[in-house]
Design a protein around this motif. Structure first.
Motif, mmCIF file in Angstrom:
data_model
loop_
_atom_site.group_PDB
_atom_site.id
_atom_site.type_symbol
_atom_site.label_atom_id
_atom_site.label_comp_id
_atom_site.label_asym_id
_atom_site.label_seq_id
_atom_site.Cartn_x
_atom_site.Cartn_y
_atom_site.Cartn_z
ATOM 1 N N ARG A 1 13.249 5.487 8.196
ATOM 2 C CA ARG A 1 12.514 5.206 9.419
ATOM 3 C C ARG A 1 11.972 6.485 10.058
ATOM 4 O O ARG A 1 10.825 6.534 10.509
ATOM 5 N N GLN A 2 12.802 7.528 10.089
ATOM 6 C CA GLN A 2 12.387 8.784 10.716
ATOM 7 C C GLN A 2 11.215 9.405 9.977
ATOM 8 O O GLN A 2 10.263 9.889 10.590
ATOM 9 N N MET A 3 11.274 9.391 8.655
ATOM 10 C CA MET A 3 10.196 9.991 7.868
ATOM 11 C C MET A 3 8.896 9.202 8.025
ATOM 12 O O MET A 3 7.808 9.790 8.096
ATOM 13 N N LEU A 4 8.989 7.881 8.083
ATOM 14 C CA LEU A 4 7.786 7.070 8.295
ATOM 15 C C LEU A 4 7.170 7.382 9.659
ATOM 16 O O LEU A 4 5.945 7.431 9.800
ATOM 17 N N GLY A 5 8.020 7.614 10.659
ATOM 18 C CA GLY A 5 7.517 8.005 11.968
ATOM 19 C C GLY A 5 6.834 9.364 11.924
ATOM 20 O O GLY A 5 5.822 9.590 12.594
ATOM 21 N N ASN B 1 0.820 -1.209 0.000
ATOM 22 C CA ASN B 1 0.000 0.000 0.000
ATOM 23 C C ASN B 1 0.857 1.263 0.000
ATOM 24 O O ASN B 1 0.549 2.244 -0.681
ATOM 25 N N VAL B 2 1.936 1.249 0.788
ATOM 26 C CA VAL B 2 2.833 2.406 0.826
ATOM 27 C C VAL B 2 3.447 2.637 -0.541
ATOM 28 O O VAL B 2 3.517 3.772 -1.034
ATOM 29 N N MET C 1 -1.533 9.724 4.125
ATOM 30 C CA MET C 1 -2.041 8.375 3.816
ATOM 31 C C MET C 1 -1.078 7.283 4.271
ATOM 32 O O MET C 1 -1.501 6.222 4.742
ATOM 33 N N ILE C 2 0.218 7.532 4.128
ATOM 34 C CA ILE C 2 1.198 6.569 4.630
ATOM 35 C C ILE C 2 1.043 6.418 6.144
ATOM 36 O O ILE C 2 1.052 5.306 6.677
ATOM 37 N N LYS D 1 11.919 -1.923 9.419
ATOM 38 C CA LYS D 1 11.729 -2.990 8.436
ATOM 39 C C LYS D 1 10.931 -2.504 7.229
ATOM 40 O O LYS D 1 11.193 -2.904 6.097
ATOM 41 N N LEU D 2 9.955 -1.617 7.488
ATOM 42 C CA LEU D 2 9.149 -1.093 6.391
ATOM 43 C C LEU D 2 9.987 -0.225 5.455
ATOM 44 O O LEU D 2 9.869 -0.327 4.225
ATOM 45 N N SER D 3 10.863 0.605 6.009
ATOM 46 C CA SER D 3 11.699 1.469 5.170
ATOM 47 C C SER D 3 12.635 0.637 4.294
ATOM 48 O O SER D 3 12.910 0.989 3.146
ATOM 49 N N LYS D 4 13.124 -0.476 4.833
ATOM 50 C CA LYS D 4 14.001 -1.349 4.045
ATOM 51 C C LYS D 4 13.220 -2.098 2.980
ATOM 52 O O LYS D 4 13.728 -2.366 1.879
ATOM 53 N N LYS D 5 11.978 -2.428 3.299
ATOM 54 C CA LYS D 5 11.145 -3.188 2.360
ATOM 55 C C LYS D 5 10.724 -2.348 1.158
ATOM 56 O O LYS D 5 10.809 -2.790 0.012
#
Length: 373
Positions: A72-76, A9-10, A35-36, A60-64
């Motif tokens: 990781r920081q941006m996803l947070g 989805n991301v 949305m993310i 793990k999501l950032s690597k995937k």
């Protein structure tokens, strides 16, 4: 939802918004990030295998997904963005209706919008609207870079304050960051006429290296609940929170000495704090008082500044500056005392507790009307 679907989805929403980015880069970037965040929170709440990924989910999501910029920081940050601004759900739903024919668009955002509409109803029906920036205005008038500066602020009213003033003053990201670090929200809260303070802020010359504030916010010292605060208590608390204190003082301040011993006429004197401003290339002498400004306070500080000017300046230094911090001051007394004195002595007050928000609430409602939103 499982982890593979979350990652999928991301990736999908990134591709969709990227395709339609022409002419609306900032808005779609903001929508993408919301949305993310939405997907991450949904996975954390109801993902089939969420326990397997636990606290390492974002790493793990950032690597995937391997999308540039989505570390990781941006996803947070995206997750926090969704949590801070649930009202954007209505705008996301509406904005995506024009692009839902794209095959890769996630099913949650299809033409019917049933899933998102359910989320929208749950969140938006319970959200307070009084001090909430309309989502269309939020997305169209503020870039995500602006919002990223505001996101870490816990207090919703304080976030709302910076949203309103940033839009009204058309601040750059740098100016917004500066006003947040200078605690403009708190200074406006204790000003009798916050509109005058903000008018002055909007007309400031930001090239000036040093602006001595009329009021400094020292609530981070944690002394508000103490029955009797002494100068020693104040000084000790400042040393324990030195980083916050230097940031509150302004740009370019560095710590040099505490209780600096000097000798005048064979007598020892002790200066509370000696700072150095690397932008102005001068020492800044700070005297701390736990009572109202008095004439003798000025005499003491002025003598210290004069001493530093004669005995401590080195090649390349500019004349020292003195700042007296006291609990309150009579404006006329300060005016009379400083009359005829070169601009090297300043008298400011400080506060140890947060201001009453009622005045700010009324002021912000008036500001919203002026913006026409």
């Amino acid at each position: 939802m499982n982890f593979e679907l979350l990652a999928n989805n991301v990736e999908k929403i990134h591709k969709v918004t990227s395709l339609y980015a022409k002419g609306a880069v900032n808005q779609l970037l903001t929508i993408r990030n919301w949305m993310i965040g939405f997907y991450i929170v949904e996975f954390e709440q109801s993902g089939n295998d969420r326990a397997e990924y636990g606290t390492q989910l974002l790493t793990k999501l950032s690597k995937k997904v391997e999308i540039k910029g989505l570390d990781r920081q941006m996803l947070g940050t995206c997750r926090l963005f969704y949590q801070r601004y649930p009202q954007i759900c209505a705008t996301v739903s509406r904005k995506l209706r024009g692009i839902d024919e794209i095959e890769m668009l996630p099913k949650e955002f299809d033409a019917e919008n049933s899933y998102l509409k359910n989320v929208e109803n749950q969140i938006c029906d319970t959200a307070s609207r009084k001090f909430e920036m309309p989502p269309d205005v939020l997305i169209s008038r503020l870039s995500f870079s602006h919002l990223r500066e505001i996101l870490p602020i816990d207090d919703p009213l304080e976030r709302f304050f910076y949203e309103v003033e940033c839009i009204k003053g058309t601040w750059s990201v740098r100016e917004l960051r500066r006003q947040i670090s200078s605690k403009l929200f708190f200074r406006a809260g204790i000003s009798k006429k916050p509109e005058l303070l903000l008018r002055q802020v909007d007309s400031e010359d930001f090239s000036k290296s040093l602006t001595v504030k009329n009021i400094y916010s020292l609530e981070f010292l944690g002394l508000d609940g103490k029955e009797a605060v002494t100068e020693s208590d104040l000084e000790e608390a400042i040393m324990e929170h030195l980083q916050e204190f230097l940031l509150e003082m302004g740009n370019g301040f560095c710590f040099e000495a505490r209780q600096k011993r000097i000798v005048i006429d064979d007598e020892y004197y002790f200066i509370d704090l000696v700072l150095y401003n690397r932008l102005l290339h001068c020492n800044v002498i700070v005297e701390l008082k736990v009572d109202k400004f008095r004439y003798e306070h000025f005499g003491q500080l002025n003598s210290y500044v004069s001493y530093y000017k004669e005995c401590e300046m080195t090649e390349g230094d500019n004349p020292p500056i003195g700042i007296l911090l006291c609990t309150e001051k009579g404006e006329k007394m300060v005016e009379y005392v400083l009359n005829g004195v070169d601009e090297q002595i300043f008298v400011s007050t400080y506060m140890l507790h947060l201001p009453d928000k009622k005045q700010l609430e009324e002021f912000l409602l008036a500001e919203l009307k002026e913006l026409g939103v």
